[in-house]
Design a protein around this motif. Structure first.
Motif, mmCIF file in Angstrom:
data_model
loop_
_atom_site.group_PDB
_atom_site.id
_atom_site.type_symbol
_atom_site.label_atom_id
_atom_site.label_comp_id
_atom_site.label_asym_id
_atom_site.label_seq_id
_atom_site.Cartn_x
_atom_site.Cartn_y
_atom_site.Cartn_z
ATOM 1 N N UNK A 126 28.594 38.915 43.378
ATOM 2 C CA UNK A 126 29.161 40.087 44.021
ATOM 3 C C UNK A 126 30.493 40.069 44.661
ATOM 4 N N UNK A 127 30.943 38.662 45.495
ATOM 5 C CA UNK A 127 31.414 38.494 45.793
ATOM 6 C C UNK A 127 32.862 38.320 45.149
ATOM 7 N N UNK A 128 33.728 39.204 45.137
ATOM 8 C CA UNK A 128 35.250 39.006 44.281
ATOM 9 C C UNK A 128 36.158 39.239 45.968
ATOM 10 N N UNK A 129 37.479 38.823 45.446
ATOM 11 C CA UNK A 129 38.463 38.672 46.494
ATOM 12 C C UNK A 129 40.141 38.760 46.126
ATOM 13 N N UNK A 130 41.244 39.276 45.917
ATOM 14 C CA UNK A 130 42.518 38.723 45.949
ATOM 15 C C UNK A 130 43.287 39.134 46.962
ATOM 16 N N UNK A 131 44.768 38.333 46.462
ATOM 17 C CA UNK A 131 45.685 38.400 47.108
ATOM 18 C C UNK A 131 46.535 39.017 47.441
ATOM 19 N N UNK A 132 47.114 39.939 48.287
ATOM 20 C CA UNK A 132 48.303 41.094 48.133
ATOM 21 C C UNK A 132 48.932 40.891 48.875
ATOM 22 N N UNK A 133 50.528 40.779 48.431
ATOM 23 C CA UNK A 133 51.526 40.726 49.767
ATOM 24 C C UNK A 133 52.104 41.989 50.220
ATOM 25 N N UNK A 134 52.029 42.722 51.354
ATOM 26 C CA UNK A 134 51.752 43.410 52.009
ATOM 27 C C UNK A 134 53.206 44.170 52.154
ATOM 28 N N UNK B 10 46.849 36.071 43.279
ATOM 29 C CA UNK B 10 45.381 35.753 43.226
ATOM 30 C C UNK B 10 43.802 36.391 43.372
ATOM 31 N N UNK B 11 43.177 36.090 42.381
ATOM 32 C CA UNK B 11 41.886 36.780 42.434
ATOM 33 C C UNK B 11 40.638 35.956 41.870
ATOM 34 N N UNK B 12 39.331 36.267 42.710
ATOM 35 C CA UNK B 12 38.589 35.097 42.674
ATOM 36 C C UNK B 12 37.431 35.976 42.728
ATOM 37 N N UNK B 13 36.129 35.460 42.519
ATOM 38 C CA UNK B 13 34.824 35.914 42.591
ATOM 39 C C UNK B 13 33.884 34.755 42.216
ATOM 40 N N UNK B 14 32.898 35.199 42.737
ATOM 41 C CA UNK B 14 32.031 33.886 43.271
ATOM 42 C C UNK B 14 31.468 33.599 42.417
ATOM 43 N N UNK B 15 31.461 32.063 41.426
ATOM 44 C CA UNK B 15 30.114 31.811 40.420
ATOM 45 C C UNK B 15 28.535 31.791 40.861
ATOM 46 N N UNK B 16 28.487 31.657 41.779
ATOM 47 C CA UNK B 16 26.830 31.803 42.854
ATOM 48 C C UNK B 16 26.057 33.219 43.167
ATOM 49 N N UNK B 17 26.981 33.713 43.660
ATOM 50 C CA UNK B 17 26.718 35.054 44.297
ATOM 51 C C UNK B 17 26.891 36.282 43.102
#
Length: 304
Positions: free
Chosen positions: A109-117, A100-107
């Motif tokens: 600047x902020x983005x994130x992703x989920x990774x399985x260790x 999963x990978x997502x970015x902030x539509x309003x900012x």
């Protein structure tokens, strides 16, 4: 795969495929940190993780600590998180483990992703702050995932079962070679024991010789026939010792080295290939979900 990129299907990729296949795309960002999440996907999942890490970062900022800067290197082999100056790799996230990978539509600047260790098998959410590049980085990760999946299929991902069978046959050949070598060693030991027995045993039908008598000078009289065990060979030397088995690398009947599970070449398949290929196949089959969401829910979230 189409469902994995539903949000971005109307957009073109950011980079030439060769840039991600042969090299990597670098980005500079601030790393807010990572935290464990319960699910591999979901907007609410990453939103809670972002708020949690932002709150923790506010506390550290009030204590005088700055947000650490990192360099992201994105390629078909994964997303590397490095220390910008020393280039030391802090995290290496393989693409088939990113779900999963997502970015902030309003900012922006902020983005994130989920990774399985890879070690704990826990789902970790990584959160970053990049100056106006959040959406571009999200798209780049999506493009790298797409290229990596295609490369996986082209390089043999479709033939997983065939590779499993090859690995099983190679392991079986190794076991048979080991068993064959053990049998040869046993036969060699039996031949050595038989040879020793034949040399030391008296001729058939003969009596065990008694101690020879001495003459008037208390000396053993000369005998033209010596004991068989003390006779030299025809060339006057003792028989050569039985040669020991060679310690060199053994080869099979095709002239190839036996399969070594701990020293595999590029074309070899290690014993755990089944689990590795299954893991990659499962990760790519799950797909990568790209989304644009809103992380900034209150004034506290507006700035890190």
């Amino acid at each position: 795969m189409n469902r994995a990129f539903s949000r971005k299907k109307d957009k073109t990729w950011m980079h030439a495929p060769e840039a991600l296949s042969k090299h990597f795309i670098p980005y500079n960002a601030k790393f807010l940190g990572s935290t464990e999440v319960e699910q591999p996907k979901g907007t609410e999942v990453v939103r809670d993780a972002v708020r949690k890490l932002k709150f923790a970062r506010h506390i550290k900022k009030s204590e005088g600590q700055k947000i650490p800067k990192v360099e992201l290197q994105i390629s078909i082999y994964g997303v590397k998180i490095l220390e910008p100056k020393t280039k030391e790799v802090q995290h290496n996230c393989q693409l088939h483990r990113i779900s999963f990978c997502a970015d902030d539509k309003t900012d922006k600047r902020i983005f994130t992703f989920i990774c399985k260790d890879s070690e704990s098998n826990k789902h970790l959410c990584y959160v970053f702050d990049s100056e106006k590049c959040a959406e571009e980085i999200t798209l780049t990760i999506g493009q790298a995932f797409d290229l990596a999946y295609r490369k996986f299929l082209e390089s043999g991902g479709k033939d997983v079962e065939t590779r499993k069978q090859i690995a099983g046959l190679q392991k079986r050949i190794q076991d048979l070679e080991t068993e064959n070598m053990e049998l040869k060693n046993k036969v060699q030991d039996l031949e050595n024991q038989l040879r020793i027995t034949q040399v030391s045993a008296p001729p058939a039908g003969s009596m065990t010789p008694k101690s020879p008598s001495t003459d008037i000078f208390d000396m053993i009289p000369f005998s033209p026939i010596s004991h068989q065990s003390s006779m030299p060979t025809r060339n006057g030397t003792q028989p050569p010792p039985v040669p020991s088995r060679s310690t060199e690398i053994k080869r099979d009947l095709f002239g190839a080295e036996p399969f070594d599970p701990f020293n595999c070449g590029a074309a070899d398949f290690p014993p755990d290939i089944q689990s590795k290929l299954d893991e990659m196949q499962e990760g790519f089959k799950m797909g990568l979900t790209l989304e644009g969401t809103v992380f900034c829910l209150d004034p506290l979230d507006s700035r890190c």
